[in-house]
Write a protein that holds these residues in place. Sequence first.
Motif, mmCIF file in Angstrom:
data_model
loop_
_atom_site.group_PDB
_atom_site.id
_atom_site.type_symbol
_atom_site.label_atom_id
_atom_site.label_comp_id
_atom_site.label_asym_id
_atom_site.label_seq_id
_atom_site.Cartn_x
_atom_site.Cartn_y
_atom_site.Cartn_z
ATOM 1 N N LEU A 1 -8.778 19.987 0.778
ATOM 2 C CA LEU A 1 -9.824 20.531 0.127
ATOM 3 C C LEU A 1 -11.232 20.159 0.945
ATOM 4 C CD1 LEU A 1 -9.615 20.023 -3.542
ATOM 5 C CD2 LEU A 1 -9.841 21.959 -2.337
ATOM 6 N N VAL A 2 -11.195 18.996 1.688
ATOM 7 C CA VAL A 2 -12.258 18.533 2.507
ATOM 8 C C VAL A 2 -12.217 19.076 3.930
ATOM 9 C CG1 VAL A 2 -13.472 16.249 3.206
ATOM 10 C CG2 VAL A 2 -12.348 16.019 1.058
ATOM 11 N N LEU A 3 -10.872 19.102 4.470
ATOM 12 C CA LEU A 3 -10.667 19.213 5.880
ATOM 13 C C LEU A 3 -10.847 20.790 6.117
ATOM 14 C CD1 LEU A 3 -8.072 16.931 7.043
ATOM 15 C CD2 LEU A 3 -10.590 16.932 7.393
ATOM 16 N N ILE A 4 -10.312 21.714 5.258
ATOM 17 C CA ILE A 4 -10.234 23.064 5.539
ATOM 18 C C ILE A 4 -11.694 23.911 5.818
ATOM 19 C CG2 ILE A 4 -9.807 25.387 4.445
ATOM 20 C CD1 ILE A 4 -7.005 24.234 3.587
ATOM 21 N N PRO A 5 -12.526 23.398 4.740
ATOM 22 C CA PRO A 5 -13.959 24.094 5.148
ATOM 23 C C PRO A 5 -14.628 23.532 6.479
ATOM 24 C CG PRO A 5 -13.775 23.217 2.726
ATOM 25 C CD PRO A 5 -12.729 22.695 3.416
ATOM 26 N N VAL A 6 -14.380 22.326 6.748
ATOM 27 C CA VAL A 6 -14.737 21.766 7.767
ATOM 28 C C VAL A 6 -14.198 22.493 9.161
ATOM 29 C CG1 VAL A 6 -15.200 19.801 9.306
ATOM 30 C CG2 VAL A 6 -15.275 19.569 6.869
ATOM 31 N N ILE A 7 -12.993 22.698 9.223
ATOM 32 C CA ILE A 7 -12.303 23.410 10.320
ATOM 33 C C ILE A 7 -12.710 24.870 10.231
ATOM 34 C CG2 ILE A 7 -10.005 24.059 11.053
ATOM 35 C CD1 ILE A 7 -8.741 21.475 9.772
ATOM 36 N N LEU A 8 -12.841 25.512 9.109
ATOM 37 C CA LEU A 8 -13.140 26.902 9.239
ATOM 38 C C LEU A 8 -14.572 27.035 9.778
ATOM 39 C CD1 LEU A 8 -11.988 28.343 5.589
ATOM 40 C CD2 LEU A 8 -11.334 28.717 7.914
ATOM 41 N N LEU B 1 0.678 -1.217 -0.128
ATOM 42 C CA LEU B 1 -0.065 0.105 -0.005
ATOM 43 C C LEU B 1 0.793 1.338 0.003
ATOM 44 C CD1 LEU B 1 -2.957 -0.866 2.388
ATOM 45 C CD2 LEU B 1 -3.269 0.093 0.260
ATOM 46 N N SER B 2 1.933 1.133 0.455
ATOM 47 C CA SER B 2 2.920 2.328 0.353
ATOM 48 C C SER B 2 3.062 3.180 -0.671
ATOM 49 C CB SER B 2 4.152 2.100 1.134
ATOM 50 O OG SER B 2 4.957 1.338 0.165
ATOM 51 N N VAL B 3 2.786 2.422 -1.881
ATOM 52 C CA VAL B 3 2.991 3.309 -3.108
ATOM 53 C C VAL B 3 2.260 4.455 -3.411
ATOM 54 C CG1 VAL B 3 3.637 1.409 -4.894
ATOM 55 C CG2 VAL B 3 1.082 1.815 -4.452
ATOM 56 N N PHE B 4 0.952 4.716 -2.422
ATOM 57 C CA PHE B 4 0.200 5.858 -2.829
ATOM 58 C C PHE B 4 1.163 7.199 -1.978
ATOM 59 C CE2 PHE B 4 -2.702 2.627 -2.974
ATOM 60 C CZ PHE B 4 -3.074 2.764 -4.253
ATOM 61 N N VAL B 5 2.081 6.598 -1.031
ATOM 62 C CA VAL B 5 2.708 7.771 -0.028
ATOM 63 C C VAL B 5 3.987 7.709 -0.657
ATOM 64 C CG1 VAL B 5 1.003 7.973 1.905
ATOM 65 C CG2 VAL B 5 3.078 6.164 1.750
ATOM 66 N N THR B 6 4.638 7.017 -1.272
ATOM 67 C CA THR B 6 6.228 6.729 -1.825
ATOM 68 C C THR B 6 6.287 7.588 -2.900
ATOM 69 O OG1 THR B 6 6.236 4.550 -2.418
ATOM 70 C CG2 THR B 6 6.883 5.067 -0.257
ATOM 71 N N HIS B 7 5.200 7.605 -3.817
ATOM 72 C CA HIS B 7 5.077 8.422 -5.030
ATOM 73 C C HIS B 7 4.880 9.951 -4.920
ATOM 74 C CE1 HIS B 7 4.798 4.806 -8.088
ATOM 75 N NE2 HIS B 7 5.334 4.426 -6.933
ATOM 76 N N PRO B 8 5.904 10.812 -5.150
ATOM 77 C CA PRO B 8 5.630 12.168 -4.848
ATOM 78 C C PRO B 8 4.540 12.795 -5.343
ATOM 79 C CG PRO B 8 7.722 11.953 -5.701
ATOM 80 C CD PRO B 8 7.286 10.369 -5.785
ATOM 81 N N ILE B 9 4.180 12.605 -6.656
ATOM 82 C CA ILE B 9 2.966 13.098 -7.281
ATOM 83 C C ILE B 9 1.838 12.694 -6.648
ATOM 84 C CG2 ILE B 9 1.525 13.370 -9.651
ATOM 85 C CD1 ILE B 9 4.194 13.286 -10.927
ATOM 86 N N ALA B 10 1.652 11.451 -6.251
ATOM 87 C CA ALA B 10 0.395 10.770 -5.616
ATOM 88 C C ALA B 10 0.218 11.230 -4.205
ATOM 89 C CB ALA B 10 0.493 9.224 -5.566
ATOM 90 N N LEU B 11 1.406 11.581 -3.527
ATOM 91 C CA LEU B 11 1.372 12.022 -2.252
ATOM 92 C C LEU B 11 0.680 13.480 -2.294
ATOM 93 C CD1 LEU B 11 1.710 11.553 0.686
ATOM 94 C CD2 LEU B 11 3.926 12.259 0.335
ATOM 95 N N SER B 12 1.166 14.158 -3.353
ATOM 96 C CA SER B 12 0.775 15.753 -3.090
ATOM 97 C C SER B 12 -0.639 15.533 -3.426
ATOM 98 C CB SER B 12 1.576 16.550 -4.209
ATOM 99 O OG SER B 12 3.023 16.099 -4.290
ATOM 100 N N LEU B 13 -1.066 14.944 -4.473
ATOM 101 C CA LEU B 13 -2.512 14.975 -4.953
ATOM 102 C C LEU B 13 -3.670 14.543 -3.744
ATOM 103 C CD1 LEU B 13 -2.323 13.588 -8.626
ATOM 104 C CD2 LEU B 13 -2.731 15.932 -8.003
ATOM 105 N N LEU B 14 -2.865 13.515 -2.901
ATOM 106 C CA LEU B 14 -3.671 13.067 -1.823
ATOM 107 C C LEU B 14 -3.914 14.133 -0.792
ATOM 108 C CD1 LEU B 14 -2.818 9.315 -1.851
ATOM 109 C CD2 LEU B 14 -4.922 10.183 -2.428
ATOM 110 N N VAL B 15 -2.734 14.982 -0.531
ATOM 111 C CA VAL B 15 -2.685 15.847 0.352
ATOM 112 C C VAL B 15 -3.759 16.893 0.019
ATOM 113 C CG1 VAL B 15 -1.479 17.641 1.710
ATOM 114 C CG2 VAL B 15 -0.411 15.197 1.419
ATOM 115 N N ILE B 16 -3.709 17.380 -1.324
ATOM 116 C CA ILE B 16 -4.614 18.556 -1.731
ATOM 117 C C ILE B 16 -6.067 18.140 -1.298
ATOM 118 C CG2 ILE B 16 -5.300 19.835 -3.718
ATOM 119 C CD1 ILE B 16 -2.479 19.447 -4.664
ATOM 120 N N ALA B 17 -6.096 16.741 -1.852
ATOM 121 C CA ALA B 17 -7.574 16.271 -1.698
ATOM 122 C C ALA B 17 -7.986 16.293 -0.306
ATOM 123 C CB ALA B 17 -7.671 14.949 -2.179
ATOM 124 N N ALA B 18 -7.271 16.038 0.927
ATOM 125 C CA ALA B 18 -7.615 16.065 2.027
ATOM 126 C C ALA B 18 -7.816 17.365 2.475
ATOM 127 C CB ALA B 18 -6.288 15.273 2.924
#
Lengths: 324, 503
Positions: free
Chosen positions: B481-488, B462-479
Amino acid sequence: MTSIHRRSFSKFMAVTAAAIMLGAGAAQAEVKGLEIMAPSGPGSGYDQLARAIQTVLQDEKLASGIQVQNVAGGGGTVGLSQYVTGKKRNPTIMIVGFALVGGVLTTKSAITLDQTTPVARLMGESDVIVVPANSDIKTMADLVAKLKANPGGVSWAGGSIGGFDHVLVGLIGKAAGVDPTKINYVVHAGGGEVMASTLGGHATVGVSGVEEFRPQIEAGQVRALAISADKRIPGLDVPTLKEAGVDVSLVNWRGIMTHPETREADKKAISEMLATMVKSPSWKAALEKRGWIDTYQPAAEFGPFLKQQQTQIEGALKEAGILK
Amino acid sequence: METLAALGHGFSVALTPYNLLWSAVGVTVGTAIGVLPGIGPALTVALLLPVTYNLEPTSAFIMFAGIYYGAMYGGSTTSILLNTPGESGSIVTALDGHAMAKKGRGAQALATAAIGSFVAGTIATGALTFVAPLMVKLALMFGPAEYFALMVLALTTVTAVLGDSLPRGLASLFIGLALGLVGIDLQTGQARFTLGIAELLDGIDVVVVAVGLFAVGETLFAVSRHRFEKEEMYALKGSKWMSREDWSRSWKPWLRGTLLGFPIGALPAGGSEIPTFLSYLTEKRLSKHPEEFGHGAIEAVAGPEAANNASAAGVLAPLLALGLPTSATAAIMLAAFQQYGIQPGPLLFDSNPTLVWGLIASLYIGNVLLLVLNLPMAGVWVKLLEIPRPWLYAGILIFATMGAYTLNNNLVDLVILWVIGLLGFGMRVLNVPVAPCVVGLILGPLAEQQFRRALTISQGDLSVFVTHPIALSLLVIAALLVLIPVILRSRRAGDPEGTAISH
């Protein structure tokens, strides 16, 4: 005698016109209103063959009013069942091939190819096995060694499960003495995706039709290890699998079936039409343009060949664990 | 500037009256088939192949390119006016585009779609001219792990179309994800939820579902309310031109849509839907009027329409630079190249410069022709809405039914269309939003496929999703996008004085 009815008069005119047209035609009668079923979407292999036949038959004046119908789905079985169950008014043919034989088996289709009548095998395509240009695999022998050492570590990018690429990879694995169920086969939607996965180095090996990879091979972006056919392809300096030491040879053939209820006269006309077509210069040119191998067989040979393919493909799918 | 000289040569080829004529034929045919649901550019080019056999290859390809671009323009028209998306790339357009039409702003919606398509098409063709090889190099870095991360990012679009009620929105999303499971599981070849029906083996067509939910469901709902409610649909209210405000709200979405559309279109498994989703999400997040989204926000038409046209140009990048067909239409064009004995691929630019640069130049010209063709047509098209209601409703239903049938010449699709249509009607009655369902249906199967492909290659790691830099960046952006409005929102709730948001 009563007066001539208008209807019978026009019938008389039609018959006369037909007689005149027949008289004016060449020795080979023209098949009128031929319908070609391509059991897959536009742009697919079956579709390309259907449209190549359409163009050549029209150019050679062997048939007229030809229509191609695309029905995609279920590895070709949706088109097959529509073809078998549909009402037919005009002479019809259906494109068949390696993938459809596998498709009928994997989808457990209720309608099978036994409900159609073989007419001819027309052409074939060879697969090619490629690795990225910077791969440490230089030859087929390197690949086999790597595969033997760690079957799971070699990922193969190819087309659909039970399709030509998949069966070929299974046979290579078997020839190398590797358990086919251990093969790490990664399904892709078509040659374009296989190419992208291979060029990007995401898969270890890519398997697809020679013509799809030819530009990349010629540009040196991928290294071709071997082709699946047992004869070399002109203009391409790539050994056959047998030459490279793997005892496998496989050609992705395509042919023509017809509806069993087709009138005998129509069946004969269709067979003769195709037999004349394969000898024509425009058919030869069409084959060459697309890199297709001429594998013509008339019905007498194609029928037994089809039976033998059904058995071989079923066996390969069972060994790969796709069929129980 | 070698490229500019080559492009100049291309224009000299494409601007001959003869080739200009073929370009005009192409864009007209393309627009027409874009308007008809079911008949896509792929089938049209396939049908025309034997006819064009005797044409010069350059002229034929100039016409094909016109058809391809034209279909992208035409697809928005039925989305906006009839709520019947003809192409999967114009599904998002229907959301706010049709709402605009109902408010009497159909002409403005069509105009922003047409101008946006022109802007995006022109910029993206520019990108194709100058950075295609670079773009393709970037695109090849996308493997299954990266695609999966991109799908997850696109899935966050759902947060923008959920509507007022979270449970209802999620219910709709899960209906879509469930529908997406139907069909052969590609990785194992096993059939899932196909009920023994061969036609279901390839899954349920997205366009059939979108037309069922949007056109059939909405129309049935409107008909059921017809007796009780006053008509609330106007052909045209006020001017038919875009106002100053419309322009100022449209130009940024056009540019952002282009920026999303071109690179994602160039990805071998990118497609035209994902950039439209991401564009909708971006515009809603950046808009000063997020509350208007879903009720006829012009940004929500401008952005996605630009995105789908830019992605159409993006698709041509791998086709011309690598010989990689990444859409059905591209596959047909590849077959057409072969018919002429031309091998597209890395060597095409050297071996057939007249063809390639003539084709690229014709894309610029085609865009201008399309704008000239479509902008004045907007005023004519909206007259459709002046048709008396009962006729219009019947017309939409016939149009939708016909389109679903021509898609695959398949009766089963008609049954699916009407079952989904009734489902859409039920959802509408219960006030369940239908957009999340379509998002789930499109992205669910894609995400699953890439996820499993990634794990097959990594042999279950499963670590492929966090060891590939592009995949990791996209997942972080997705997270984020969901979390910031909730926190705000929770900070705002915990801070009734509102100091936290007085930045």
